[in-house]
Write a protein that holds these residues in place. Structure first.
Motif, PDB file in Angstrom:
ATOM      1  N   CYS A  30       0.870  -1.171   0.000  1.00 19.99           N
ATOM      2  CA  CYS A  30       0.000   0.000   0.000  1.00 19.99           C
ATOM      3  C   CYS A  30       0.906   1.220   0.000  1.00 19.99           C
ATOM      4  CB  CYS A  30      -0.888   0.023   1.245  1.00 19.99           C
ATOM      5  SG  CYS A  30      -2.128  -1.287   1.304  1.00 19.99           S
ATOM      6  N   ARG A  31       0.383   2.365  -0.396  1.00 20.84           N
ATOM      7  CA  ARG A  31       1.225   3.550  -0.388  1.00 20.84           C
ATOM      8  C   ARG A  31       1.510   3.979   1.044  1.00 20.84           C
ATOM      9  NH1 ARG A  31      -1.815   8.493  -0.143  1.00 20.84           N
ATOM     10  NH2 ARG A  31      -4.061   8.171  -0.335  1.00 20.84           N
ATOM     11  N   PRO A  32       2.531   4.795   1.273  1.00 18.11           N
ATOM     12  CA  PRO A  32       2.914   5.195   2.636  1.00 18.11           C
ATOM     13  C   PRO A  32       1.733   5.775   3.409  1.00 18.11           C
ATOM     14  CG  PRO A  32       4.598   5.875   1.079  1.00 18.11           C
ATOM     15  CD  PRO A  32       3.455   5.347   0.253  1.00 18.11           C
ATOM     16  N   GLY A  33       1.651   5.411   4.681  1.00 16.69           N
ATOM     17  CA  GLY A  33       0.578   5.884   5.538  1.00 16.69           C
ATOM     18  C   GLY A  33      -0.572   4.910   5.642  1.00 16.69           C
ATOM     19  N   PHE A  34      -0.590   3.882   4.791  1.00 17.06           N
ATOM     20  CA  PHE A  34      -1.656   2.893   4.805  1.00 17.06           C
ATOM     21  C   PHE A  34      -1.079   1.502   5.030  1.00 17.06           C
ATOM     22  CE2 PHE A  34      -3.496   6.497   2.775  1.00 17.06           C
ATOM     23  CZ  PHE A  34      -4.836   6.467   3.101  1.00 17.06           C
ATOM     24  N   THR A  35      -1.878   0.657   5.661  1.00 20.42           N
ATOM     25  CA  THR A  35      -1.464  -0.700   5.987  1.00 20.42           C
ATOM     26  C   THR A  35      -2.321  -1.685   5.211  1.00 20.42           C
ATOM     27  OG1 THR A  35      -0.783  -0.046   8.213  1.00 20.42           O
ATOM     28  CG2 THR A  35      -1.190  -2.383   7.841  1.00 20.42           C
ATOM     29  N   LEU A  36      -1.675  -2.704   4.636  1.00 22.98           N
ATOM     30  CA  LEU A  36      -2.406  -3.737   3.928  1.00 22.98           C
ATOM     31  C   LEU A  36      -3.076  -4.649   4.945  1.00 22.98           C
ATOM     32  CD1 LEU A  36      -3.035  -4.915   1.125  1.00 22.98           C
ATOM     33  CD2 LEU A  36      -1.048  -6.421   1.436  1.00 22.98           C
ATOM     34  N   VAL A  37      -4.406  -4.666   4.942  1.00 21.47           N
ATOM     35  CA  VAL A  37      -5.189  -5.511   5.836  1.00 21.47           C
ATOM     36  C   VAL A  37      -6.091  -6.358   4.954  1.00 21.47           C
ATOM     37  CG1 VAL A  37      -6.768  -5.585   7.786  1.00 21.47           C
ATOM     38  CG2 VAL A  37      -5.151  -3.694   7.581  1.00 21.47           C
ATOM     39  N   GLY A  38      -5.784  -7.675   4.851  1.00 21.47           N
ATOM     40  CA  GLY A  38      -6.495  -8.497   3.893  1.00 21.47           C
ATOM     41  C   GLY A  38      -6.148  -8.032   2.487  1.00 21.47           C
ATOM     42  N   ARG A  39      -7.164  -7.652   1.720  1.00 24.23           N
ATOM     43  CA  ARG A  39      -6.942  -7.166   0.343  1.00 24.23           C
ATOM     44  C   ARG A  39      -7.135  -5.656   0.226  1.00 24.23           C
ATOM     45  NH1 ARG A  39     -10.724  -8.619  -2.943  1.00 24.23           N
ATOM     46  NH2 ARG A  39     -12.231  -9.584  -1.524  1.00 24.23           N
ATOM     47  N   TRP A  40      -7.138  -4.972   1.387  1.00 29.52           N
ATOM     48  CA  TRP A  40      -7.466  -3.556   1.379  1.00 29.52           C
ATOM     49  C   TRP A  40      -6.412  -2.733   2.111  1.00 29.52           C
ATOM     50  CZ3 TRP A  40     -10.841  -7.534   2.504  1.00 29.52           C
ATOM     51  CH2 TRP A  40     -11.837  -7.777   1.550  1.00 29.52           C
ATOM     52  N   CYS A  41      -6.322  -1.475   1.732  1.00 27.39           N
ATOM     53  CA  CYS A  41      -5.361  -0.553   2.335  1.00 27.39           C
ATOM     54  C   CYS A  41      -6.110   0.382   3.298  1.00 27.39           C
ATOM     55  CB  CYS A  41      -4.657   0.282   1.264  1.00 27.39           C
ATOM     56  SG  CYS A  41      -3.612  -0.701   0.154  1.00 27.39           S
ATOM     57  N   PHE A  42      -5.798   0.271   4.599  1.00 28.39           N
ATOM     58  CA  PHE A  42      -6.449   1.083   5.621  1.00 28.39           C
ATOM     59  C   PHE A  42      -5.434   1.945   6.353  1.00 28.39           C
ATOM     60  CE2 PHE A  42      -9.451  -2.596   5.524  1.00 28.39           C
ATOM     61  CZ  PHE A  42     -10.578  -1.896   5.143  1.00 28.39           C
ATOM     62  N   SER A  43      -5.921   3.080   6.830  1.00 26.39           N
ATOM     63  CA  SER A  43      -5.154   3.956   7.710  1.00 26.39           C
ATOM     64  C   SER A  43      -5.988   4.180   8.952  1.00 26.39           C
ATOM     65  CB  SER A  43      -4.866   5.294   7.021  1.00 26.39           C
ATOM     66  OG  SER A  43      -4.320   6.225   7.945  1.00 26.39           O
ATOM     67  N   VAL A  44      -5.489   3.724  10.114  1.00 28.52           N
ATOM     68  CA  VAL A  44      -6.242   3.865  11.350  1.00 28.52           C
ATOM     69  C   VAL A  44      -5.940   5.227  11.967  1.00 28.52           C
ATOM     70  CG1 VAL A  44      -4.439   2.677  12.670  1.00 28.52           C
ATOM     71  CG2 VAL A  44      -6.734   2.897  13.622  1.00 28.52           C
ATOM     72  N   GLN A  45      -6.982   5.935  12.357  1.00 30.48           N
ATOM     73  CA  GLN A  45      -6.862   7.252  12.984  1.00 30.48           C
ATOM     74  C   GLN A  45      -7.349   7.115  14.428  1.00 30.48           C
ATOM     75  OE1 GLN A  45      -5.530   9.786  11.116  1.00 30.48           O
ATOM     76  NE2 GLN A  45      -5.359   8.302   9.445  1.00 30.48           N
ATOM     77  N   LEU A  46      -6.415   7.056  15.361  1.00 31.91           N
ATOM     78  CA  LEU A  46      -6.756   6.754  16.745  1.00 31.91           C
ATOM     79  C   LEU A  46      -7.170   7.985  17.543  1.00 31.91           C
ATOM     80  CD1 LEU A  46      -4.020   4.117  17.610  1.00 31.91           C
ATOM     81  CD2 LEU A  46      -6.333   3.766  16.739  1.00 31.91           C
ATOM     82  N   GLU A  47      -6.932   9.177  17.020  1.00 32.24           N
ATOM     83  CA  GLU A  47      -7.336  10.392  17.725  1.00 32.24           C
ATOM     84  C   GLU A  47      -8.829  10.622  17.498  1.00 32.24           C
ATOM     85  OE1 GLU A  47      -7.020  13.578  20.213  1.00 32.24           O
ATOM     86  OE2 GLU A  47      -5.434  12.167  19.716  1.00 32.24           O
ATOM     87  N   PRO A  48      -9.647  10.552  18.555  1.00 35.70           N
ATOM     88  CA  PRO A  48     -11.095  10.716  18.364  1.00 35.70           C
ATOM     89  C   PRO A  48     -11.439  12.082  17.776  1.00 35.70           C
ATOM     90  CG  PRO A  48     -10.625   9.842  20.553  1.00 35.70           C
ATOM     91  CD  PRO A  48      -9.310  10.281  19.972  1.00 35.70           C
ATOM     92  N   GLN A  83      -6.426  -7.796  16.808  1.00 34.20           N
ATOM     93  CA  GLN A  83      -5.013  -8.157  16.844  1.00 34.20           C
ATOM     94  C   GLN A  83      -4.157  -7.004  17.351  1.00 34.20           C
ATOM     95  OE1 GLN A  83      -3.207  -8.745  13.063  1.00 34.20           O
ATOM     96  NE2 GLN A  83      -1.171  -9.008  13.929  1.00 34.20           N
ATOM     97  N   MET A  84      -4.502  -5.785  16.926  1.00 38.04           N
ATOM     98  CA  MET A  84      -3.716  -4.613  17.308  1.00 38.04           C
ATOM     99  C   MET A  84      -4.123  -4.072  18.678  1.00 38.04           C
ATOM    100  SD  MET A  84      -1.665  -4.379  14.826  1.00 38.04           S
ATOM    101  CE  MET A  84      -0.895  -2.789  15.173  1.00 38.04           C
ATOM    102  N   GLU A  85      -5.119  -4.719  19.314  1.00 34.10           N
ATOM    103  CA  GLU A  85      -5.578  -4.341  20.656  1.00 34.10           C
ATOM    104  C   GLU A  85      -6.034  -2.882  20.716  1.00 34.10           C
ATOM    105  OE1 GLU A  85      -2.509  -5.391  23.425  1.00 34.10           O
ATOM    106  OE2 GLU A  85      -2.847  -7.554  23.164  1.00 34.10           O
ATOM    107  N   PHE A  86      -6.793  -2.484  19.702  1.00 32.01           N
ATOM    108  CA  PHE A  86      -7.332  -1.124  19.679  1.00 32.01           C
ATOM    109  C   PHE A  86      -8.484  -0.954  20.670  1.00 32.01           C
ATOM    110  CE2 PHE A  86      -5.843  -0.667  15.026  1.00 32.01           C
ATOM    111  CZ  PHE A  86      -4.603  -0.205  15.460  1.00 32.01           C
ATOM    112  N   PHE A  87      -8.843  -2.036  21.375  1.00 29.17           N
ATOM    113  CA  PHE A  87      -9.850  -1.919  22.420  1.00 29.17           C
ATOM    114  C   PHE A  87      -9.396  -0.953  23.515  1.00 29.17           C
ATOM    115  CE2 PHE A  87     -10.911  -6.225  20.848  1.00 29.17           C
ATOM    116  CZ  PHE A  87     -12.245  -6.043  20.585  1.00 29.17           C
ATOM    117  N   ASN A  88      -8.090  -0.824  23.664  1.00 31.50           N
ATOM    118  CA  ASN A  88      -7.548  -0.059  24.794  1.00 31.50           C
ATOM    119  C   ASN A  88      -7.329   1.417  24.489  1.00 31.50           C
ATOM    120  OD1 ASN A  88      -7.366  -2.466  26.302  1.00 31.50           O
ATOM    121  ND2 ASN A  88      -5.395  -2.959  25.347  1.00 31.50           N
ATOM    122  N   ILE A  89      -7.613   1.855  23.272  1.00 30.98           N
ATOM    123  CA  ILE A  89      -7.366   3.259  22.937  1.00 30.98           C
ATOM    124  C   ILE A  89      -8.461   4.144  23.501  1.00 30.98           C
ATOM    125  CG2 ILE A  89      -6.194   2.594  20.810  1.00 30.98           C
ATOM    126  CD1 ILE A  89      -8.673   3.553  19.294  1.00 30.98           C
TER     127      ILE A  89
END
Length: 377
Positions: A30-48, A83-89
């Motif tokens: 995926c291009r910089p800033g995005f993560t390959l998850v399955g067949r898709w490129c996602f960027s997680v934004q953790l700041e509400p 997997q990334m334990e985003f439950f805790n953010i």
């Protein structure tokens, strides 16, 4: 870890839901800033942030908010969250939790007051009852409501635009003070046009009746208590007990403060205000904003690129209307929540601004880059 199956050029590759590992095995990028998850490129934004800001942030990245248009994509994304334990953010909802707890405490106090009133009436030593002022004999009938205002309180122009006169306190009033009994004409007609009315259950029989304070000659000063436009203004709650409506303060009220009570959803619609707490929908669950949905001209639910929503995973909501729909704005956020049945569901993001302020609910979210098709490097 969670395993899944991925097809590339006719080969079956078993992979762990990890962008870096998958990229290493397949050469997909995926291009910089995005993560390959399955067949898709996602960027997680953790700041509400708000729904509007979420969309703008994704667009600035040359992407859009995550589109959950298949069960496969949704499962891959939620596996990644786990997997990334985003439950805790941080969910940015701490203050909302406090408000919800305060409202729960107030509901408990209402029940305590009613039990106390049944035993001791207005002579109770547990609650302070403020009586009406004595109305001078021979006073004009139309001034009855005004003249019943107790000492330490006053009637003057409301702080709510267009509301007319309001009821104010000129003294400190402690939390859980009983301001009095709401007085008015008793009848059985119930209409959304009765803006000064409370509906009360009949004692000892089925059915209801209405206490209508529209006529100032048959009511008291509490008819001038207006409705708030946000939770920070609300400081009074109605308490129905023994066929009577009492007004009780929900917090300590400082001198020079207007008294404001929520009259109900019908009156809220009249004011253009919704009083919906986010936790009524989210119920304390972990939540991420995934996409913005809207209704097309022919009432078809579509994503923000006008692609019809064909896959759905809605959580049944007990706030549904009689036709099974949930009242939402024409454009609303799609919230992906991990609910208490240990399953991921969708929840429609409604108008929570009464509790959140004009920016709305603040949540973490995902951006998706579908314009960049991962290729073998």
């Amino acid at each position: 870890m969670t395993e899944d199956v991925f097809c590339v050029a006719g080969l079956i590759i078993v992979y762990l839901i990890s962008g870096s590992l998958l990229e290493g095995l397949t050469g997909l990028r995926c291009r910089p800033g995005f993560t390959l998850v399955g067949r898709w490129c996602f960027s997680v934004q953790l700041e509400p942030t708000s729904m509007l800001n979420s969309s703008e942030i994704c667009h600035k990245q040359g992407a859009h908010m995550a589109v959950l248009d298949s069960r496969e994509k949704e499962e891959v994304l939620v596996n990644y969250i786990e997997q990334m334990e985003f439950f805790n953010i941080s969910q940015g909802r701490q203050e909302l939790y406090k408000i919800a707890k305060m409202e729960w405490d107030v509901q408990t106090e209402k029940n305590k007051f009613c039990e106390d009133f049944k035993r001791y009436g207005s002579q109770s030593t547990s609650y302070r009852h403020i009586p009406n002022a004595k109305i001078p004999i021979g006073s004009p009938p139309h001034l009855r409501a005004n003249l019943s205002t107790p000492q330490g309180f006053s009637l003057k122009l409301s702080s709510i635009p267009g509301a007319g006169m309001g009821a104010w306190t000129d003294q400190f009033v402690p939390r859980y003070t009983i301001l009095g009994v709401y007085e008015g004409v008793i009848h059985t007609r119930d209409s959304d046009d009765d803006l000064y009315s409370w509906q009360v259950d009949k004692q000892g029989s089925n059915g209801t009746y209405v206490i209508d304070a529209a006529d100032p000659s048959c009511s008291n000063w509490l008819r001038f208590v207006n409705s708030p436009t946000k939770v920070s203004e609300e400081n009074v709650i109605p308490v129905s007990c023994e066929g009577i409506i009492f007004y009780m303060t929900t917090r300590d009220v400082e001198p020079g403060t207007e008294l404001l009570v929520w009259y109900g959803d019908s009156y809220g619609r009249f004011l253009g205000v919704n009083r919906i707490h986010p936790e009524y929908d989210l119920n304390g669950s972990v939540a991420f904003r995934a996409n913005v949905l809207t209704f097309s001209d022919d009432d078809v639910l579509v994503f923000d690129d006008w692609t019809p929503v064909t896959y759905q995973n809605w959580l049944e909501n007990d706030s549904e209307d009689k036709d099974g729909s949930v009242a939402v704005d024409p454009i609303f956020g799609l919230l992906l929540t991990y609910h208490h049945d240990d399953q991921w569901h969708w929840v429609p993001e409604r108008n929570y601004t009464y509790y959140t302020g004009p920016e709305g609910l603040q949540l973490p979210f995902f951006c998706e880059d579908s314009s960049y098709i991962p290729e073998v490097g």
